[in-house]
Design a protein around this motif. Structure first.
Motif, PDB file in Angstrom:
ATOM      1  N   SER A  65       0.832  -1.205   0.000  1.00 37.11           N
ATOM      2  CA  SER A  65       0.000   0.000   0.000  1.00 37.11           C
ATOM      3  C   SER A  65       0.868   1.257   0.000  1.00 37.11           C
ATOM      4  O   SER A  65       0.513   2.271  -0.599  1.00 37.11           O
ATOM      5  N   LEU A  80       2.110   1.745  -3.510  1.00 35.44           N
ATOM      6  CA  LEU A  80       1.062   2.351  -4.332  1.00 35.44           C
ATOM      7  C   LEU A  80       1.024   3.866  -4.130  1.00 35.44           C
ATOM      8  O   LEU A  80       1.036   4.640  -5.091  1.00 35.44           O
ATOM      9  N   GLY A  81       0.986   4.283  -2.863  1.00 29.71           N
ATOM     10  CA  GLY A  81       0.896   5.704  -2.565  1.00 29.71           C
ATOM     11  C   GLY A  81       2.125   6.479  -2.998  1.00 29.71           C
ATOM     12  O   GLY A  81       2.054   7.674  -3.281  1.00 29.71           O
ATOM     13  N   TYR A  91       2.214   5.973  -7.408  1.00 26.24           N
ATOM     14  CA  TYR A  91       1.075   6.401  -8.217  1.00 26.24           C
ATOM     15  C   TYR A  91       1.218   7.835  -8.750  1.00 26.24           C
ATOM     16  O   TYR A  91       1.046   8.054  -9.953  1.00 26.24           O
ATOM     17  N   LEU A 142      -0.574  15.205  -9.104  1.00 27.25           N
ATOM     18  CA  LEU A 142      -1.212  15.072  -7.811  1.00 27.25           C
ATOM     19  C   LEU A 142      -0.231  14.439  -6.857  1.00 27.25           C
ATOM     20  O   LEU A 142       0.826  13.952  -7.243  1.00 27.25           O
ATOM     21  N   SER A 143      -0.567  14.477  -5.596  1.00 27.21           N
ATOM     22  CA  SER A 143       0.254  13.764  -4.635  1.00 27.21           C
ATOM     23  C   SER A 143      -0.678  13.075  -3.663  1.00 27.21           C
ATOM     24  O   SER A 143      -1.847  13.409  -3.566  1.00 27.21           O
ATOM     25  N   VAL A 144      -0.145  12.091  -2.975  1.00 23.62           N
ATOM     26  CA  VAL A 144      -0.942  11.337  -2.016  1.00 23.62           C
ATOM     27  C   VAL A 144      -0.552  11.833  -0.635  1.00 23.62           C
ATOM     28  O   VAL A 144       0.606  11.782  -0.253  1.00 23.62           O
ATOM     29  N   PRO A 195      -2.402  11.533   5.238  1.00 24.39           N
ATOM     30  CA  PRO A 195      -3.551  10.833   5.820  1.00 24.39           C
ATOM     31  C   PRO A 195      -3.809   9.471   5.167  1.00 24.39           C
ATOM     32  O   PRO A 195      -4.256   8.540   5.840  1.00 24.39           O
ATOM     33  N   TYR A 196      -3.493   9.355   3.868  1.00 23.27           N
ATOM     34  CA  TYR A 196      -3.672   8.064   3.217  1.00 23.27           C
ATOM     35  C   TYR A 196      -2.857   6.996   3.922  1.00 23.27           C
ATOM     36  O   TYR A 196      -3.361   5.939   4.297  1.00 23.27           O
ATOM     37  N   THR A 204      -4.255   6.241   7.438  1.00 21.14           N
ATOM     38  CA  THR A 204      -5.508   5.475   7.501  1.00 21.14           C
ATOM     39  C   THR A 204      -5.303   4.040   7.028  1.00 21.14           C
ATOM     40  O   THR A 204      -6.034   3.155   7.427  1.00 21.14           O
ATOM     41  N   VAL A 205      -4.334   3.815   6.162  1.00 14.41           N
ATOM     42  CA  VAL A 205      -4.118   2.450   5.690  1.00 14.41           C
ATOM     43  C   VAL A 205      -3.214   1.668   6.640  1.00 14.41           C
ATOM     44  O   VAL A 205      -3.467   0.514   6.966  1.00 14.41           O
ATOM     45  N   PRO A 264      -4.800   0.415  10.433  1.00 13.22           N
ATOM     46  CA  PRO A 264      -5.702  -0.754  10.455  1.00 13.22           C
ATOM     47  C   PRO A 264      -5.024  -2.046  10.011  1.00 13.22           C
ATOM     48  O   PRO A 264      -5.462  -3.128  10.393  1.00 13.22           O
ATOM     49  N   LEU A 265      -3.976  -1.951   9.217  1.00  9.75           N
ATOM     50  CA  LEU A 265      -3.276  -3.168   8.807  1.00  9.75           C
ATOM     51  C   LEU A 265      -2.384  -3.705   9.914  1.00  9.75           C
ATOM     52  O   LEU A 265      -2.262  -4.904  10.119  1.00  9.75           O
ATOM     53  N   ASN A 323      -7.644  10.706  -0.361  1.00 10.99           N
ATOM     54  CA  ASN A 323      -6.465  11.473   0.021  1.00 10.99           C
ATOM     55  C   ASN A 323      -5.577  11.884  -1.134  1.00 10.99           C
ATOM     56  O   ASN A 323      -4.423  12.216  -0.941  1.00 10.99           O
ATOM     57  N   LEU A 381      -4.168  14.434  -3.424  1.00  8.49           N
ATOM     58  CA  LEU A 381      -4.063  15.891  -3.409  1.00  8.49           C
ATOM     59  C   LEU A 381      -3.778  16.353  -4.828  1.00  8.49           C
ATOM     60  O   LEU A 381      -2.740  16.035  -5.384  1.00  8.49           O
TER      61      LEU A 381
END
Lengths: 649, 136
Positions: A356, A359-360, A363, A375-377, A380-381, A384-385, A388-389, B33, B35
């Motif tokens: 994950s 990916l972030g 991408y 764009l950028s990630v 918070p992505y 949040t990922v 929980p993992l 998320n 941006l």
């Protein structure tokens, strides 16, 4: 003369590396000597670069760009691994050190296997050396000598720089070993016990370096960047974190491959991926493709050569995996509810978390490369990922740790039920100590307490039956328990520093006082002072609590004329978790100016790095255990095979 | 005690469910998320969403920085348009008039951008990627 000699040494190393990679298949005898000869050549080249830097040889392009006469000698030498070319040279150097170390202690591997592994390592090294000689030549001369160099980026003029990159590079290149083991095992078609047993200490050793490198980088960001943060999910940080996650996943899967013969394909895959990710990391950091505060390089044409190299290495090894792995026998069976399942679940969670993050991180680059927009990630992505993992995986880790000891009456064992009760109680109650009860800190602290309670007994108990020297005592401690305790400490630090921070951004004039929590900060004066290669504004701040003077804090703002840059030197009180950064002045004259000041208190933030240090210590302990000839079963001192493994099968 | 076949099936479907859940989590978080990045001209053309967080890249307009006594205000500009930005915090070390910067935050109906984060060029050799794509 020295730079030419260095380049010659590199060319020699390339010949030796090629011989090492090719000869293994015809004349295996020479690979051993070749590994040591290669290390020697690269060490000489590296020394040449340091010589050129320390002696201010401004006819060399690299020296001009990364050093200058007013730079203290330590930083001149450290510049050898802060630049693009130098860091690649250091990487090759580290790889050759690992290769030599492997040849010296290749114990569980047969001589033939060790020769083939050395050949794979030689091929990687040859690829890197080719790039180093023809594209990233650190010894490139300029057409005319220059009188003064540009100097090192002031951000990097810091003790953190002397240690952080070498640690990371040692970790990155150390991951070449599990990679080479995996490739060799796939080529020979026999990932056997020796492979699994041999992979583990080397993976752990590389992992220890990575852990320390990442922790040092995070600590450096905390005190040097002046934002008071310790992790930003910046692509460069992710680049070092992804191989760490893959290596951690590998470390958790290997014992099962070793004992039960299961998960072998998964281990081989992780071995390949971990090194692949460290190459991707190098590409991200060194090619300048990122929108990142860390990327100090802007040379895309050079990035292309790195990209070709990494595509080749990852592509070939994955193709080999796809071809050979289906032929592996499935290996031993184990119960559905067993320690093995927990380990697989943990390993898989780490791998998914790693994917994950990949990916972030990739991408935005992909979208940009395809011209589909920019764009950028955002962080918070990742948050949040990631949480929980990892949270379920860490709860499972607690179960796995006390699984074998779960039988009642075993000496010193704590029943998981009791541990769970205490963990829940302490986790739910302790956030209230900080004033406000919040759900997230409660969850985090429960998790930390659960992990600590399930592994502390193992540490404590393991010490007892041992007597004699300290070394024997050390060898009885379970490295896994120490590392998991480190994770618990880390989680507590993260939870509390994120849950109960106090922060103030203010503007303040000399003589004024600002309060935060129980503390008062009085700005006495701002004075000017000159350092060896900078001019500084130093704030003189009294830290007062309950009317009592506690200590002085001296945050600085430094200006480096060589590069025209300004830097913040924060003042940190480690024991009290205080962080003070001086901002920019505003006002007409120096004497009446108002200064921006950022003050923050993050409770237990120092536990974050303390936890990392414990994790690394745990890794070291398990290396020592292995060295002292004991089986490194990853739970306490439990009897290796037999009990409880076949539960439910 | 379950027989091996049934156990295998259970493991398979259990694993599948967990994977689906994780994938849903990841892609949901991912979508929320992202941006997006705009230039001041694109914002002037009304392409930016109001009330959503995004990034703007450009250079800090000369003589536009006001930081005395209050939160810093400045204007971020490209060749044609500029946009007022308010930021309540300490500006990064490399921030300066004429220099490149990327700001992250939200725009209000009056066209003032409130930044939650300001990123400056890292050093003289590095440009934020958005800037290096601009043609002079």
């Amino acid at each position: 003369m020295i730079p030419e000699f260095g380049r010659f040494a590199l060319a020699l190393a390339l010949c030796v590396a090629l011989a090492q990679s090719v000869a293994a298949w015809r004349f295996p005898r020479i690979t051993r000597a070749a590994a040591f000869a290669q290390t020697l050549c690269i060490a000489v080249a590296f020394l040449c670069l340091i010589c050129a830097l320390v002696s201010n040889d401004f006819s060399v392009d690299y020296v001009v760009r990364h050093s200058n006469t007013r730079l203290p000698p330590v930083y001149r030498a450290a510049a050898a691994w802060s630049g693009h070319e130098g860091s690649l040279l250091f990487w090759v150097f580290a790889l050759s050190l690992w290769t030599a170390a492997f040849r010296a202690f290749s114990k569980p591997f047969s001589d033939e296997a060790a020769d083939r592994i050395a050949s794979v390592l030689g091929a990687i090294s040859a690829g890197l050396l080719l790039m180093l000689i023809f594209i990233f030549n650190p010894f490139e001369r300029l057409s005319s000598e220059i009188i003064e160099g540009a100097g090192l980026n002031p951000l990097l003029q810091d003790p953190g720089l002397i240690l952080h990159p070498p640690m990371l590079f040692m970790g990155y290149s150390g991951l070449a070993l599990p990679f080479a083991f995996a490739v060799e095992a796939l080529l020979s078609g026999r990932p056997d016990i020796a492979w699994a047993r041999g992979s583990r200490p080397w993976t752990i050793a590389a992992w220890v370096f990575l852990t320390l490198g990442i922790a040092l980088g995070s600590f450096w960001a905390y005190y040097e960047l002046g934002w008071g943060g310790w992790w930003f999910w910046d692509p460069v940080e992710n680049a070092s974190f992804m191989p760490w996650l893959a290596a951690t996943a590998l470390i958790h899967a290997l014992p099962v491959a070793e004992k039960r013969g299961a998960f072998r394909a998964w281990c081989l895959f992780l071995g390949i991926i971990a090194f692949g990710l460290s190459l991707i990391g190098a590409f991200l950091v060194r090619s300048g493709v990122l929108i990142s505060v860390h990327s100090f390089f802007n040379a895309p044409q050079r990035g292309a050569s790195l990209l070709v190299f990494l595509t080749f290495v990852i592509g070939v090894s994955l193709a080999l995996f796809a071809w050979r792995a289906p032929r592996l026998s499935p290996g031993g069976r184990f119960g559905l509810v067993s320690r093995e399942t927990f380990l697989l679940a943990g390993s898989a969670s780490l791998a998914v978390a790693c994917a994950s993050i990949l990916l972030g991180t990739l991408y935005p680059l992909l979208i940009d490369a395809l011209d589909l927009g920019k764009l950028s990630v955002g962080p918070p992505y990742f948050e949040t990922v990631f949480a929980p993992l990892m949270i379920p995986a860490l709860f499972l880790a607690g179960f796995a740790a006390c699984w074998k000891r779960a039988s009642p009456g075993a000496p010193g064992s704590m029943m998981p039920r009791r541990a769970a009760f205490f963990a829940l109680a302490s986790g739910l109650v302790s956030p209230a100590v900080f004033g406000v009860w919040k759900p997230l800190p409660a969850l985090g602290l429960t998790l930390a307490a659960w992990l600590a309670l399930t592994c502390v007994p193992a540490i404590w108990r393991a010490k007892r039956p041992r007597r004699e020297s300290a070394f024997r005592g050390l060898s009885g401690i379970s490295g896994m328990s120490v590392a998991h305790l480190g994770v618990a400490v880390f989680i507590a630090g993260v939870t509390l520093s994120n849950g109960y921070p106090e922060e103030k951004n203010i503007r303040i004039a000399a003589g004024e006082t600002v309060r935060l929590a129980d503390y008062a900060f009085r700005l006495n004066a701002i004075r000017r002072e000159d350092g060896p290669n900078y001019q500084a504004f130093i704030a003189d701040i009294d830290l007062i609590r309950d009317g009592q003077m506690q200590r002085k804090l001296f945050p600085e703002k430094r200006f480096y004329p060589a590069s025209g840059l300004t830097m913040t030197e924060t003042a940190i009180d480690f024991g009290r978790n205080l962080h003070v950064a001086l901002g920019e002045p505003a006002g007409q004259t120096f004497s009446e100016s108002v200064w921006a000041l950022r003050i923050s208190i993050k409770p237990f933030v120092n536990w974050i790095w303390g936890g990392c240090a414990l994790m690394a210590l745990g890794g070291l302990v398990s290396l020592f255990r292995r060295h002292s000839g004991e089986d490194s079963g990853n739970a306490g001192n439990s009897p290796p095979e037999s009990t409880s493994l076949e539960r439910g099968a | 005690m379950m027989d091996a076949r049934r156990e295998k099936q259970l493991l398979f479907f259990g694993g599948l469910c967990v994977l689906a859940l994780i994938a849903a989590l990841i892609f949901n978080a991912f979508r929320n998320n992202l941006l997006y990045f705009f230039s001041p001209s694109q914002i002037a053309a009304g392409k930016a969403p109001i009330g959503k967080t995004f990034r703007i890249g450009g250079h800090v307009k000369k003589n536009s920085l006001r930081s005395a006594g209050s939160a810093p205000r400045f204007e971020i500009a490209d060749d044609k348009h500029s946009l007022p930005v308010v930021y309540d915090g300490i500006l990064p070390d490399l921030f300066g008039e004429g220099g490149g910067a990327v700001v992250q935050g939200q725009i209000d109906a009056r066209g003032v951008f409130t930044a939650s984060e300001v990123l400056a060029r890292h050093d003289e050799r590095y440009m934020p990627m958005e800037r290096s794509h601009e043609k002079p």
